[in-house]
Design a protein around this motif. Structure first.
Motif, short mmCIF file in Angstrom:
data_model
loop_
_atom_site.label_atom_id
_atom_site.label_comp_id
_atom_site.label_asym_id
_atom_site.label_seq_id
_atom_site.Cartn_x
_atom_site.Cartn_y
_atom_site.Cartn_z
N ARG A 292 -6.37 -4.10 -5.55
CA ARG A 292 -7.56 -4.72 -6.17
C ARG A 292 -7.37 -6.23 -6.32
O ARG A 292 -8.33 -7.00 -6.23
CB ARG A 292 -7.83 -4.08 -7.53
CG ARG A 292 -8.39 -2.66 -7.41
CD ARG A 292 -8.42 -1.97 -8.77
NE ARG A 292 -9.27 -2.63 -9.74
CZ ARG A 292 -10.58 -2.41 -9.88
NH1 ARG A 292 -11.18 -1.53 -9.09
NH2 ARG A 292 -11.28 -3.04 -10.78
N LEU A 293 -6.13 -6.66 -6.52
CA LEU A 293 -5.83 -8.09 -6.61
C LEU A 293 -5.49 -8.69 -5.26
O LEU A 293 -5.41 -9.91 -5.13
CB LEU A 293 -4.65 -8.31 -7.58
CG LEU A 293 -4.86 -7.83 -9.01
CD1 LEU A 293 -3.59 -8.03 -9.83
CD2 LEU A 293 -6.03 -8.56 -9.66
N ARG A 294 -5.21 -7.82 -4.28
CA ARG A 294 -4.81 -8.22 -2.93
C ARG A 294 -3.51 -9.02 -2.97
O ARG A 294 -3.34 -10.03 -2.28
CB ARG A 294 -5.94 -8.98 -2.24
CG ARG A 294 -7.23 -8.16 -2.22
CD ARG A 294 -8.18 -8.51 -1.12
NE ARG A 294 -8.87 -9.78 -1.33
CZ ARG A 294 -9.96 -10.14 -0.65
NH1 ARG A 294 -10.47 -9.34 0.24
NH2 ARG A 294 -10.53 -11.30 -0.88
N HIS A 295 -2.57 -8.51 -3.79
CA HIS A 295 -1.24 -9.10 -3.91
C HIS A 295 -0.19 -8.11 -3.46
O HIS A 295 -0.34 -6.89 -3.63
CB HIS A 295 -0.94 -9.49 -5.36
CG HIS A 295 -1.69 -10.68 -5.84
ND1 HIS A 295 -1.63 -11.12 -7.14
CD2 HIS A 295 -2.51 -11.55 -5.20
CE1 HIS A 295 -2.38 -12.19 -7.28
NE2 HIS A 295 -2.93 -12.47 -6.12
N MET A 296 0.90 -8.63 -2.93
CA MET A 296 2.04 -7.84 -2.48
C MET A 296 3.31 -8.52 -2.96
O MET A 296 3.47 -9.73 -2.81
CB MET A 296 2.06 -7.74 -0.96
CG MET A 296 3.34 -7.21 -0.34
SD MET A 296 3.40 -7.60 1.43
CE MET A 296 4.91 -6.77 1.92
N ASP A 297 4.23 -7.74 -3.56
CA ASP A 297 5.57 -8.22 -3.88
C ASP A 297 6.58 -7.53 -2.98
O ASP A 297 6.48 -6.32 -2.75
CB ASP A 297 5.97 -7.87 -5.32
CG ASP A 297 5.27 -8.71 -6.37
OD1 ASP A 297 4.66 -9.72 -6.01
OD2 ASP A 297 5.35 -8.33 -7.55
N LEU A 298 7.55 -8.27 -2.50
CA LEU A 298 8.77 -7.69 -1.97
C LEU A 298 9.85 -7.91 -3.00
O LEU A 298 10.01 -9.03 -3.51
CB LEU A 298 9.17 -8.35 -0.64
CG LEU A 298 8.35 -8.03 0.59
CD1 LEU A 298 9.00 -8.67 1.81
CD2 LEU A 298 8.20 -6.54 0.80
N ARG A 299 10.60 -6.86 -3.30
CA ARG A 299 11.60 -6.95 -4.36
C ARG A 299 12.95 -6.46 -3.88
O ARG A 299 13.04 -5.54 -3.07
CB ARG A 299 11.17 -6.15 -5.59
CG ARG A 299 9.86 -6.63 -6.20
CD ARG A 299 9.66 -6.06 -7.58
NE ARG A 299 8.41 -6.53 -8.16
CZ ARG A 299 8.17 -6.57 -9.46
NH1 ARG A 299 9.09 -6.15 -10.33
NH2 ARG A 299 7.01 -7.01 -9.92
N TRP A 300 13.96 -7.09 -4.44
CA TRP A 300 15.34 -6.68 -4.27
C TRP A 300 16.00 -6.77 -5.65
O TRP A 300 15.44 -7.38 -6.57
CB TRP A 300 16.06 -7.62 -3.30
CG TRP A 300 15.47 -7.61 -1.92
CD1 TRP A 300 15.84 -6.82 -0.87
CD2 TRP A 300 14.40 -8.42 -1.43
NE1 TRP A 300 15.07 -7.09 0.23
CE2 TRP A 300 14.17 -8.07 -0.09
CE3 TRP A 300 13.59 -9.41 -2.00
CZ2 TRP A 300 13.20 -8.67 0.70
CZ3 TRP A 300 12.60 -10.00 -1.23
CH2 TRP A 300 12.42 -9.64 0.11
N SER A 308 0.02 -13.38 -1.41
CA SER A 308 -1.40 -13.15 -1.65
C SER A 308 -2.10 -13.05 -0.30
O SER A 308 -1.88 -13.90 0.59
CB SER A 308 -2.00 -14.30 -2.46
OG SER A 308 -3.41 -14.25 -2.43
N LEU A 309 -2.93 -12.05 -0.14
CA LEU A 309 -3.67 -11.91 1.10
C LEU A 309 -4.63 -13.08 1.30
O LEU A 309 -4.88 -13.52 2.42
CB LEU A 309 -4.44 -10.58 1.10
CG LEU A 309 -5.20 -10.19 2.36
CD1 LEU A 309 -4.25 -10.08 3.55
CD2 LEU A 309 -5.93 -8.88 2.16
#
Length: 333
Positions: A292-300, A308-309
């Motif tokens: 819904r926010l069009r956000h993606m996190d990659l985490r380690w 952000s898209l």
């Protein structure tokens, strides 16, 4: 273990994608030929399969083949039709908060992974995700607020179908809702068994249990690991602890309500986080999608990289992938 990750913005197909292809192609070519050329289908069959099952991508496929140099092997590889078999681990789940979140661990060999985040706008729809095969995706989302992710389904059967990363690309290029995605996943043939979880902007979700030898089952499961209705490949299930990971996630979702960050943090620790890199099933990253926010996190365990898209920033980072679990709150890097 330190690995270079890249985030690239490819609004239109052209020299940027061509340069990436030629950089990655020698390794992919060796992988594609690992069983010899005989088992790989000819070009005419591969293109015919695309025309039959994913006709919306045929024009894009032709452009990619031209940018790749027009070679026969490259064109057959890019079709994703009947590729060599490959296995992965992976866990994924939908956290059902006010703003539902898709969280997944990708467990695979670091030597056979693109380490490439790609934003594209190839057909008038923006797509952001983790690359496989330079146009397939192992997880991603589009500008309609649809997110998808895959896990291996834990079966040894190999059949007539596409490599699932291209199926995920197709879903994100052509679908806007979980319902539409479910219909596409039910009809497109896959060469191996996979579980594909979908979450849309209206908070609807589903998991498709796909297989080459039986019809896909569309479920309302919020959790997927590396088996389907039941364990069918005992050795793989034991090696990847698929049942234990599924139970762990189901308990966190059903026995008590916990904050989003605590739920995400569980993916960075055992039993979800794996250090089995010597067997090809170490956790390469945790992805968090907020469609819904069009956000993606990659985490380690030691960092976060946020995308952000709509306001995507390309770049590179050297990421430390620990071969032992560091129980520590990640800091933004």
């Amino acid at each position: 273990m330190d690995y270079l990750w890249r985030a690239v913005d490819i609004e239109e197909l052209g020299p940027v994608w061509a340069a990436l292809f030629h950089e990655y192609w020698p390794d992919y070519h060796r992988w594609w030929l690992r069983e010899g050329e005989g088992p790989r289908p000819p070009y005419w069959e591969s293109r015919k399969a695309l025309e039959a099952h994913m006709p919306e991508l045929v024009g894009l496929y032709d452009q990619l083949c031209e940018l790749a140099g027009g070679g026969d092997h490259a064109a057959r590889f890019l079709s994703f039709w009947r590729p060599p078999p490959y296995l992965s681990g992976c866990s994924q789940a939908i956290w059902p908060g006010r703003e539902p979140v898709m969280v997944r661990n990708y467990d695979y060999s670091p030597a056979a992974f693109d380490r490439l985040i790609m934003r594209t706008n190839w057909r008038g729809r923006r797509v952001l995700g983790t690359s496989d095969g330079l146009w397939g995706l192992v997880d991603g989302m589009n500008d309609a607020g649809l997110a998808v992710s895959l896990t291996f389904g834990g079966r040894q059967v190999v059949g007539e179908g596409f490599g699932v990363p291209l199926i995920l690309r197709y879903v994100l290029e052509t679908c806007t809702t979980a319902e539409e995605a479910g219909k596409a996943l039910a009809r497109i043939p896959t060469h191996m068994s996979y579980n594909v979880t979908v979450l849309d902007a209206k908070r609807h979700f589903l998991t498709a249990l796909m297989a080459p030898d039986r019809p896909a089952q569309i479920t309302h499961a919020a959790v997927a690991t590396n088996h389907q209705k039941s364990v069918e490949w005992t050795d793989h299930a034991r090696m990847t602890a698929t049942v234990e990971r599924e139970r762990f996630l189901l308990q966190r979702l059903t026995l008590h309500v916990e904050p989003e960050e605590k739920f995400i943090g569980a993916f960075l620790r055992p039993p979800l986080y794996s250090t089995a890199f010597s067997r090809g099933f170490g956790t390469l990253y945790t992805a968090v999608y907020r469609p819904r926010l069009r956000h993606m996190d990659l985490r380690w365990p030691r960092g976060i990289w946020t995308f952000s898209l709509d306001d995507f920033v390309a770049g590179e980072k050297v990421i430390h992938t620990p071969d032992r679990v560091m129980v520590k709150t990640p800091s933004r890097t």
